[in-house]
Design a protein around this motif. Structure first.
Motif, PDB file in Angstrom:
ATOM      1  N   LEU A 183       0.829  -1.202   0.000  1.00 19.88           N
ATOM      2  CA  LEU A 183       0.000   0.000   0.000  1.00 19.88           C
ATOM      3  C   LEU A 183       0.873   1.265   0.000  1.00 19.88           C
ATOM      4  CD1 LEU A 183      -2.900   0.970   0.017  1.00 19.88           C
ATOM      5  CD2 LEU A 183      -2.788   1.089   2.510  1.00 19.88           C
ATOM      6  N   ASP A 184       1.992   1.211   0.783  1.00 17.44           N
ATOM      7  CA  ASP A 184       2.878   2.381   0.825  1.00 17.44           C
ATOM      8  C   ASP A 184       3.418   2.700  -0.559  1.00 17.44           C
ATOM      9  OD1 ASP A 184       2.393   2.356   3.434  1.00 17.44           O
ATOM     10  OD2 ASP A 184       4.466   2.023   4.116  1.00 17.44           O
ATOM     11  N   GLN A 185       3.828   1.637  -1.261  1.00 18.38           N
ATOM     12  CA  GLN A 185       4.395   1.855  -2.602  1.00 18.38           C
ATOM     13  C   GLN A 185       3.358   2.446  -3.543  1.00 18.38           C
ATOM     14  OE1 GLN A 185       6.677  -1.209  -4.376  1.00 18.38           O
ATOM     15  NE2 GLN A 185       7.175  -2.185  -2.422  1.00 18.38           N
ATOM     16  N   ILE A 186       2.114   1.912  -3.444  1.00 16.79           N
ATOM     17  CA  ILE A 186       1.065   2.410  -4.325  1.00 16.79           C
ATOM     18  C   ILE A 186       0.798   3.891  -4.045  1.00 16.79           C
ATOM     19  CG2 ILE A 186      -1.390   2.256  -4.878  1.00 16.79           C
ATOM     20  CD1 ILE A 186      -1.183  -0.749  -4.346  1.00 16.79           C
ATOM     21  N   LEU A 187       0.624   4.199  -2.754  1.00 17.32           N
ATOM     22  CA  LEU A 187       0.294   5.587  -2.408  1.00 17.32           C
ATOM     23  C   LEU A 187       1.412   6.542  -2.789  1.00 17.32           C
ATOM     24  CD1 LEU A 187      -1.546   5.124   1.002  1.00 17.32           C
ATOM     25  CD2 LEU A 187      -2.501   5.536  -1.277  1.00 17.32           C
ATOM     26  N   GLU A 188       2.630   6.008  -2.830  1.00 19.22           N
ATOM     27  CA  GLU A 188       3.780   6.839  -3.191  1.00 19.22           C
ATOM     28  C   GLU A 188       3.680   7.303  -4.651  1.00 19.22           C
ATOM     29  OE1 GLU A 188       8.139   5.389  -3.365  1.00 19.22           O
ATOM     30  OE2 GLU A 188       7.494   5.385  -1.268  1.00 19.22           O
ATOM     31  N   VAL A 189       3.288   6.374  -5.555  1.00 15.65           N
ATOM     32  CA  VAL A 189       3.316   6.728  -6.981  1.00 15.65           C
ATOM     33  C   VAL A 189       1.934   7.095  -7.540  1.00 15.65           C
ATOM     34  CG1 VAL A 189       5.362   5.397  -7.542  1.00 15.65           C
ATOM     35  CG2 VAL A 189       3.110   4.301  -7.649  1.00 15.65           C
ATOM     36  N   PHE A 190       0.878   6.725  -6.812  1.00 17.55           N
ATOM     37  CA  PHE A 190      -0.461   6.922  -7.366  1.00 17.55           C
ATOM     38  C   PHE A 190      -0.787   8.386  -7.697  1.00 17.55           C
ATOM     39  CE2 PHE A 190      -5.123   7.441  -6.768  1.00 17.55           C
ATOM     40  CZ  PHE A 190      -5.488   6.791  -7.929  1.00 17.55           C
ATOM     41  N   PRO A 191      -0.419   9.347  -6.828  1.00 14.46           N
ATOM     42  CA  PRO A 191      -0.745  10.736  -7.166  1.00 14.46           C
ATOM     43  C   PRO A 191      -0.211  11.156  -8.532  1.00 14.46           C
ATOM     44  CG  PRO A 191      -0.033  10.611  -4.900  1.00 14.46           C
ATOM     45  CD  PRO A 191       0.188   9.243  -5.501  1.00 14.46           C
ATOM     46  N   ARG A 192       0.944  10.639  -8.927  1.00 13.96           N
ATOM     47  CA  ARG A 192       1.507  11.009 -10.225  1.00 13.96           C
ATOM     48  C   ARG A 192       0.628  10.494 -11.368  1.00 13.96           C
ATOM     49  NH1 ARG A 192       6.387  13.128  -9.646  1.00 13.96           N
ATOM     50  NH2 ARG A 192       7.667  12.507  -7.868  1.00 13.96           N
ATOM     51  N   THR A 193       0.194   9.218 -11.248  1.00 17.14           N
ATOM     52  CA  THR A 193      -0.679   8.653 -12.284  1.00 17.14           C
ATOM     53  C   THR A 193      -2.004   9.388 -12.327  1.00 17.14           C
ATOM     54  OG1 THR A 193       0.332   6.509 -11.913  1.00 17.14           O
ATOM     55  CG2 THR A 193      -1.755   6.522 -13.105  1.00 17.14           C
ATOM     56  N   LEU A 194      -2.531   9.685 -11.137  1.00 15.75           N
ATOM     57  CA  LEU A 194      -3.802  10.393 -11.055  1.00 15.75           C
ATOM     58  C   LEU A 194      -3.683  11.764 -11.709  1.00 15.75           C
ATOM     59  CD1 LEU A 194      -6.617  10.041  -9.892  1.00 15.75           C
ATOM     60  CD2 LEU A 194      -5.849  11.196  -7.822  1.00 15.75           C
ATOM     61  N   LEU A 195      -2.594  12.471 -11.388  1.00 20.26           N
ATOM     62  CA  LEU A 195      -2.372  13.794 -11.969  1.00 20.26           C
ATOM     63  C   LEU A 195      -2.314  13.689 -13.489  1.00 20.26           C
ATOM     64  CD1 LEU A 195      -1.716  16.804 -11.338  1.00 20.26           C
ATOM     65  CD2 LEU A 195       0.693  16.172 -11.567  1.00 20.26           C
ATOM     66  N   LEU A 196      -1.552  12.719 -13.975  1.00 21.31           N
ATOM     67  CA  LEU A 196      -1.423  12.520 -15.423  1.00 21.31           C
ATOM     68  C   LEU A 196      -2.795  12.268 -16.052  1.00 21.31           C
ATOM     69  CD1 LEU A 196       0.294  12.029 -17.961  1.00 21.31           C
ATOM     70  CD2 LEU A 196       0.563   9.659 -17.235  1.00 21.31           C
ATOM     71  N   GLY A 197      -3.577  11.368 -15.419  1.00 19.01           N
ATOM     72  CA  GLY A 197      -4.895  11.040 -15.966  1.00 19.01           C
ATOM     73  C   GLY A 197      -5.830  12.231 -15.965  1.00 19.01           C
ATOM     74  N   VAL A 198      -5.832  12.964 -14.849  1.00 17.39           N
ATOM     75  CA  VAL A 198      -6.742  14.105 -14.736  1.00 17.39           C
ATOM     76  C   VAL A 198      -6.376  15.182 -15.747  1.00 17.39           C
ATOM     77  CG1 VAL A 198      -7.413  16.023 -13.236  1.00 17.39           C
ATOM     78  CG2 VAL A 198      -7.397  13.699 -12.344  1.00 17.39           C
ATOM     79  N   VAL A 199      -5.075  15.482 -15.846  1.00 18.53           N
ATOM     80  CA  VAL A 199      -4.656  16.522 -16.795  1.00 18.53           C
ATOM     81  C   VAL A 199      -4.976  16.088 -18.223  1.00 18.53           C
ATOM     82  CG1 VAL A 199      -2.665  17.733 -17.756  1.00 18.53           C
ATOM     83  CG2 VAL A 199      -2.898  17.483 -15.291  1.00 18.53           C
ATOM     84  N   ALA A 200      -4.697  14.809 -18.541  1.00 23.51           N
ATOM     85  CA  ALA A 200      -4.940  14.321 -19.902  1.00 23.51           C
ATOM     86  C   ALA A 200      -6.432  14.403 -20.240  1.00 23.51           C
ATOM     87  CB  ALA A 200      -4.453  12.880 -20.034  1.00 23.51           C
ATOM     88  N   LEU A 201      -7.270  13.899 -19.326  1.00 23.09           N
ATOM     89  CA  LEU A 201      -8.710  13.894 -19.607  1.00 23.09           C
ATOM     90  C   LEU A 201      -9.261  15.319 -19.566  1.00 23.09           C
ATOM     91  CD1 LEU A 201     -10.601  11.639 -20.300  1.00 23.09           C
ATOM     92  CD2 LEU A 201     -11.396  11.633 -17.935  1.00 23.09           C
ATOM     93  N   GLY A 202      -8.676  16.143 -18.703  1.00 22.29           N
ATOM     94  CA  GLY A 202      -9.134  17.533 -18.579  1.00 22.29           C
ATOM     95  C   GLY A 202      -8.963  18.305 -19.873  1.00 22.29           C
ATOM     96  N   TRP A 203      -7.755  18.264 -20.444  1.00 20.17           N
ATOM     97  CA  TRP A 203      -7.563  19.044 -21.672  1.00 20.17           C
ATOM     98  C   TRP A 203      -8.316  18.394 -22.825  1.00 20.17           C
ATOM     99  CZ3 TRP A 203      -5.447  18.257 -26.510  1.00 20.17           C
ATOM    100  CH2 TRP A 203      -4.660  17.121 -26.700  1.00 20.17           C
TER     101      TRP A 203
END
Lengths: 316, 319
Positions: free
Chosen positions: A88-108
């Motif tokens: 879980l620690d590893q996931i939470l460490e990198v997940f914000p980056r993937t989320l940011l990428l997804g949100v920015v990509a879908l947003g634009w």
């Protein structure tokens, strides 16, 4: 509304339990012993036995599933076989980056897709409409990792405008933003075309509705009709597609992150699969499933808020 | 009285596979300020197409072949689109048939009314003004109505809102296309009542399109009876109802559902069906269904004017 929300969340939890059970079953259907895979070819039988015991593999399978559920409920997704760190620690460490990428990509993609979809409706059956149609279908049909590779060659290697790999310097916002541009572009481009087509189709249907004729009969400008009256109706079916699409975006992110060597869920899961690091694979998939279900449920609730008719049906 | 809206020799056709359906054929009508004109006819006679042509908002596939629609003397069909748009809602307003679908389902009543008015004059789109107009058409608690969504109102209430919307800009002409058809009988009576009030308080011209004889009798000064895309008879309501001269008008008036044929126990009907309008007959369109038709009826029909303001499209009208 509350009853509806509870029902939707309950359904999501049920789906999650089914997915977890299926996942657990799948790991045991795959031939091979997790313990020997984890310890490698030179492990002694005693060592394997110790590890099996520690992983709970000596228990009957139903008991194992029970233990797995119990652990997950306590927020324990297991331990990395190699680094011994909690998954879980590893996931939470990198997940914000993937989320940011997804949100920015879908947003634009959403912003541009809605704009182009509306433009195609305002200028329907003209050269503009046809050009947008051809362009949309073209970008939909190219996979995001192909776009990623060519975008990388063009903008990072030849033009040298943007960084080719990584996620930018830690703490440096400008550098992180620059590192985000190419992956978000590659990930979102196909969605621009898809959303433009979707909005156009949904909009053309709405534009035939009697209430649009009313708006015209009162002398409203065509642009105002499209953006102020028709879009509000046409966007509702697009929203649920968007939620399902966000799941798709996150799985495409796996490829895009690999191309740009960008830390994230994608790189985490690829590395874990390569090393047969099952706890990480299972934990990550489980986490992403839960996240995906959350998005879809939220979208359903949001649609209920946006469409007053759905809202009232649910209230009564 | 000078005509505020004048339709002159108007023809409208729908494009179809292998030809054109001539929905409106050479129609001339006019209506003056303070006057209520009824356009009556059975389904498919072209009356709604004619109403749509009056604001040049024809459905896809329909085209004006020839003729003019003059609003205060200007032919709106020849105006550039922006100038036409500026007239819609402001000089000529429309109330549509089905109040269930005439409003945007996801926007509040107040927002839609404000947008309609705001298309012409943003200064007029204040809630007080909108609410005052809703009160005038008989909506109780008008302020809270502005915050409601269309589906929260009954059909009758929605039609009141539609009428209020049309009156907001004080247009010269109000066109109502089957304003009571989608409503149940009680609501219909209320809307008729509202229109009757309007006759005294509204100083523009009103055009009511309907197949309902009662609506015509209650509300209109003059009536134009349409059949197969043509105006077959026109005149003052009293004159038409008491002394119908066209055989179609006579047959239509005989179809009052209140009158059941005592011998058969059935509702009265007109036998036969509408002619094929993709190839309209050279002579009288009603001839195949007409009880008094003669051989001469297959020749082109002259329009007869037996008295002032009265016209009949029939070879044998005076008989």
């Amino acid at each position: 509304m509350l009853a509806y929300a509870i029902r939707r969340v309950g359904l999501s939890l049920l789906i999650l339990v089914v997915v977890m059970t299926a996942m657990y079953g799948m790991v045991f259907l795959v031939p091979g012993d997790p313990a020997s895979l984890a310890l490698g070819p030179r492990a002694t039988p005693e060592l394997k036995e110790v590890l099996r015991e520690r992983m709970g593999l000596d228990q009957p399978i139903l008991a194992q599933i029970g233990i797995f559920f119990g652990n997950v409920l306590q927020g324990d997704l297991g331990t990395d076989v190699w680094s011994k760190r909690p998954v879980l620690d590893q996931i939470l460490e990198v997940f914000p980056r993937t989320l940011l990428l997804g949100v920015v990509a879908l947003g634009w993609a959403l912003a541009l897709g809605v704009l182009l979809g509306c433009a195609a409706v305002v200028w329907r059956d003209t050269v503009v409409d046809r050009m947008l149609g051809v362009l949309s279908v073209s970008v939909i049909s190219v996979p995001s990792f192909v776009i990623a590779i060519y975008a990388l060659i063009l903008f990072a290697v030849w033009l040298n405008w943007l960084p080719a790999i990584g996620a930018g310097e830690a703490g440096d916002f400008a550098s992180q933003a620059r590192a985000l541009i190419l992956p978000a572009f590659a990930l979102g481009l196909g969605w621009v075309g898809y959303l433009a087509r979707l909005i156009r189709a949904s909009m053309l249907e709405v534009m035939e509705a009697p209430h649009i004729r009313t708006a015209r009969a009162f002398g409203m400008r065509e642009g105002d009709i499209v953006f102020r009256h028709a879009l509000r109706v046409a966007i509702v079916p697009t929203l649920s597609v968007l939620a399902v699409g966000f799941g798709g975006i996150l799985s495409s992110a796996v490829f895009v992150e690999s191309v740009f060597s960008r830390p994230g869920i994608g790189t985490l899961i690829t590395a874990a699969v390569e090393k047969r690091n099952y706890p990480v694979v299972m934990g990550t998939v489980l986490f992403m499933t839960a996240f995906y279900l959350m998005i879809v449920t939220t979208a359903d609730l949001l649609i209920a808020r946006l469409d007053p008719r759905v809202r009232d049906v649910l209230r009564s | 009285m000078t005509a505020v809206l004048e339709v002159q020799n108007l023809s409208v056709a729908y494009r179809m596979q292998g030809g054109a359906l001539q929905a409106v054929r050479d129609v001339s009508l006019s209506v003056a300020r303070g006057e209520v004109l009824g356009i009556m006819g059975e389904s498919g006679c072209g009356k709604s197409t004619l109403a749509a042509a009056m604001i040049n908002l024809l459905p896809a596939g329909a085209r004006v072949g020839q003729g003019a629609v003059r609003l205060n003397g200007t032919d709106i069909l020849r105006l550039p689109p922006a100038a036409q748009r500026a007239l819609r809602g402001k000089s000529v307003a429309m109330v549509f048939q089905d109040p269930m679908t005439a409003f945007n389902p996801v926007l509040t009543i107040g927002r839609q009314l404000a947008d309609f008015v705001g298309a012409h004059d943003t200064g007029l789109a204040q809630p007080e003004r909108l609410a005052a107009m809703l009160t005038r058409v008989g909506i109780p608690d008008a302020r809270s109505c502005l915050g409601r969504y269309p589906h929260e109102l009954s059909g009758g209430m929605r039609q009141r809102v539609a009428i209020a919307a049309a009156l907001l800009m004080q247009p010269d002409v109000l066109i109502a296309d089957e304003p009571t058809t989608a409503l149940d009988v009680t609501m219909e009576a209320q809307i008729i009542h509202l229109f009757r009030d309007l006759r005294t308080s509204f100083d523009g011209a009103i055009v009511i399109v309907t197949h309902h004889l009662g609506v015509i009798a209650e509300l209109c000064d003059r009536v134009a009876v349409m059949y197969a895309g043509q105006v077959v008879e026109e005149g003052a309501v009293d004159a038409i109802f008491h002394d119908p001269q066209h055989p179609y008008t006579r047959a239509l008036l005989a179809c009052d559902p209140a009158v059941v044929d005592p011998s058969s126990g059935r509702l009265p009907t007109i036998g036969g069906r509408l002619p094929d309008l993709s190839a309209p007959p050279r002579g009288c369109a009603f001839e195949p269904r007409c009880r008094v038709a003669a051989v001469s009826c297959r020749e082109p029909v002259p329009r007869q004017r037996p008295s002032a303001g009265r016209s009949v499209l029939c070879h044998r009208g005076a008989e």
